[in-house]
Design an enzyme around this catalytic site. Structure first.
Site, mmCIF file in Angstrom:
data_model
loop_
_atom_site.group_PDB
_atom_site.id
_atom_site.type_symbol
_atom_site.label_atom_id
_atom_site.label_comp_id
_atom_site.label_asym_id
_atom_site.label_seq_id
_atom_site.Cartn_x
_atom_site.Cartn_y
_atom_site.Cartn_z
ATOM 1 N N HIS A 202 -75.254 13.238 -22.422
ATOM 2 C CA HIS A 202 -75.457 11.787 -22.520
ATOM 3 C C HIS A 202 -74.193 11.063 -22.995
ATOM 4 C CE1 HIS A 202 -78.481 8.643 -22.390
ATOM 5 N NE2 HIS A 202 -78.049 8.154 -23.545
ATOM 6 N N SER B 278 -76.962 4.202 -20.742
ATOM 7 C CA SER B 278 -78.162 4.459 -21.539
ATOM 8 C C SER B 278 -79.058 3.209 -21.614
ATOM 9 C CB SER B 278 -77.718 4.954 -22.919
ATOM 10 O OG SER B 278 -78.790 5.457 -23.636
#
Ligand SMILES: *[C@@H]1O[C@H](CO)[C@@H](O)[C@H](O)[C@H]1NC(C)=O
Ligand SMILES: *[C@@H]1O[C@H](CO)[C@@H](O)[C@H](O)[C@H]1NC(C)=O
Ligand SMILES: *[C@@H]1O[C@H](CO)[C@@H](O)[C@H](O)[C@H]1NC(C)=O
Length: 429
Positions: free
Chosen positions: A399, A197
């Site tokens: 994610h 990320s």
């Protein structure tokens, strides 16, 4: 970081913003004389909120029998950040051999604490160590391990005047150079990098603005890569970024301060906010509800990871992401026309020249990632000359799964180590 966590934190942005907007007079360009150091404020041993005695990454590593070290690195602009290291594997007894360097970098709101949580059978740092690597875990400026500066106090607003650009440009650059300067690092041409990320955004920023660092990267692994954000599908970001993603009174009021540091107070707040039935509990799950369904992730590890987050960030990191969502550009921080002219000499910041990212760049992405949408990942990858794409087959992979899925060892960690091993075999030092 999972949709759950992102959702939680954006819920808090939303709540804080509501409070700020209602409770404070709007004085757009006022420079607060002193910022609040929340970390100090809530460090209250009498109330059992002692931060000094909280476990650190060292504890998370040594509890499994691995050797652990903490190193301090001073960046060119004076921040003193911490790196944690598993120098060798006690299973391999390889401390006398040269070990290739692997450096791993956490996401937004995270710290090096996030990595060891899955334990020695699954977590990347332990697997890398047992594969013979010299393993380093970075910490971005401002988080619980990187709150010191050669001249600035964390109480001074200037300490918090940074975004992920500076984390990449200064912190990651200094960290890479530091690992290569150690006794084991001397004579090695470069490192293997893994980021999740924000840990990917900072490397994209570094390699495009200081292209000489490409030569120091043997292989890079971007888990849930975040650069362009036009297609990001997060309810709160969609709601907030029209306000915060542009330079205006809201964003100026919100900028350059510490946002929700690591502490038990915030932790308690998070648990309460996300309690079933609370008004905002919907915001605690991602916009795509299937990403939080039972059984996909190791709940024990998830709670451990939540328990060590948030680890301290500047609000500018969040604003900078929201700017991307609004503008459709991957570029440096937008200060507004007047100050842009002063800082950059142009009315708008220039786009990052991502075509200068020339190292071997592996992109690990998925269809169900609410932060790194497929369209945005592809748009970035076509500009990067040596991008190698790894699409996750599982349509539900999101994610947070890149960090916490039950099968992260099988789908992510082992394939990454195999690629690193192959590179080492083909390029002996
Ligand atoms: C889940 O994570 C915890 C904490 O690291 C670990 O002790 C446990 O073994 C994990 N469970 C499974 C089934 O992998
Ligand atoms: C911050 O760094 C300085 C060295 O520049 C050191 O003397 C000091 O002890 C550090 N403070 C903390 C709280 O770690
Ligand atoms: C979630 O998954 C179920 C089946 O597992 C499916 O019926 C449903 O449409 C999905 N919902 C969303 C929002 O994707």
């Amino acid at each position: 970081m999972s949709g759950l966590h992102i959702g939680v934190h954006f819920a808090l942005v939303w709540i804080c913003l509501g409070t700020i907007v209602e409770g404070a007079p709007v004085v757009p360009d006022a420079d607060p004389a002193e910022a609040t150091d929340f970390y100090q404020l809530f460090n209250n041993p009498d109330a059992h909120l002692s931060l000094a005695t909280a476990p650190t990454t060292l504890d998370y590593i040594t509890e499994h029998g691995y050797p652990a070290e903490r190193h301090y690195v001073t960046t060119e602009d004076g921040y003193i950040i911490s790196l944690f290291r598993i120098p060798y594997s006690h299973n391999l007894q390889n401390e006398d051999q040269q070990r290739p360097i692997a450096f791993i970098q956490h996401g937004l709101f995270g710290s090096s604490d996030s990595w060891p949580c899955l334990g020695p059978d699954d977590a990347l740092p332990f697997l890398l160590s047992d594969a013979g690597y010299d393993v380093w875990m970075g910490n971005a400026r401002g988080n619980r391990y990187s709150r010191n500066h050669t001249s600035l106090s964390t109480k001074h607003p200037n300490f918090w005047r940074f975004s992920w650009h500076e984390i990449g440009y200064f912190d990651i650059a200094a960290s890479i150079d530091y690992t290569l300067s150690t006794e084991n690092g001397k004579g090695q041409t470069g490192i293997h990098y893994v980021g999740h990320s924000q840990g990917t955004t900072v490397l994209f920023a570094l390699l495009s603005s200081r292209p000489e660092y490409n030569a120091k990267i043997k292989t890079a692994h971007m888990l849930a890569p975040v650069a362009f954000m036009d297609h990001m599908d997060d309810f709160l970001v969609n709601t907030l970024s029209p306000y915060l993603g542009l330079n205006n009174a809201y964003s100026r009021l919100f900028c350059s301060q510490e946002f929700l540091p690591y502490n038990d107070f915030v932790l308690a707040l998070l648990y309460n906010i996300c309690r079933t039935g609370s008004v905002v509990s919907d915001f605690c799950s991602s916009s795509n509800d299937n990403t939080t369904q039972e059984g996909r992730t190791n709940k024990t590890a998830s709670y451990m990871i939540i328990g060590v987050m948030p680890a301290g960030v500047s609000t500018d990191q969040i604003l900078h992401y929201m700017q991307e969502h609004q503008s459709g550009h991957f570029r440096e921080f937008d200060y507004g026309t007047k100050r842009n002219l002063k800082y950059y000499g142009t009315e708008t910041p220039a786009d990052y020249p991502t075509e200068k990212i020339t190292c071997e760049m592996h992109m690990w992405y998925s269809d169900n990632d609410e932060m790194a949408a497929v369209e945005d990942v592809i748009r970035l990858s076509v500009t990067i000359p040596n991008a190698i794409m790894h699409h996750m087959e599982d349509p539900l992979w999101d994610h947070g799964d890149f960090a916490m899925n039950w099968e992260v060892r099988y789908y992510i960690n082992e394939p990454i180590i195999a690629i690193m091993n192959k590179h080492e075999a083909e390029n002996p030092q």
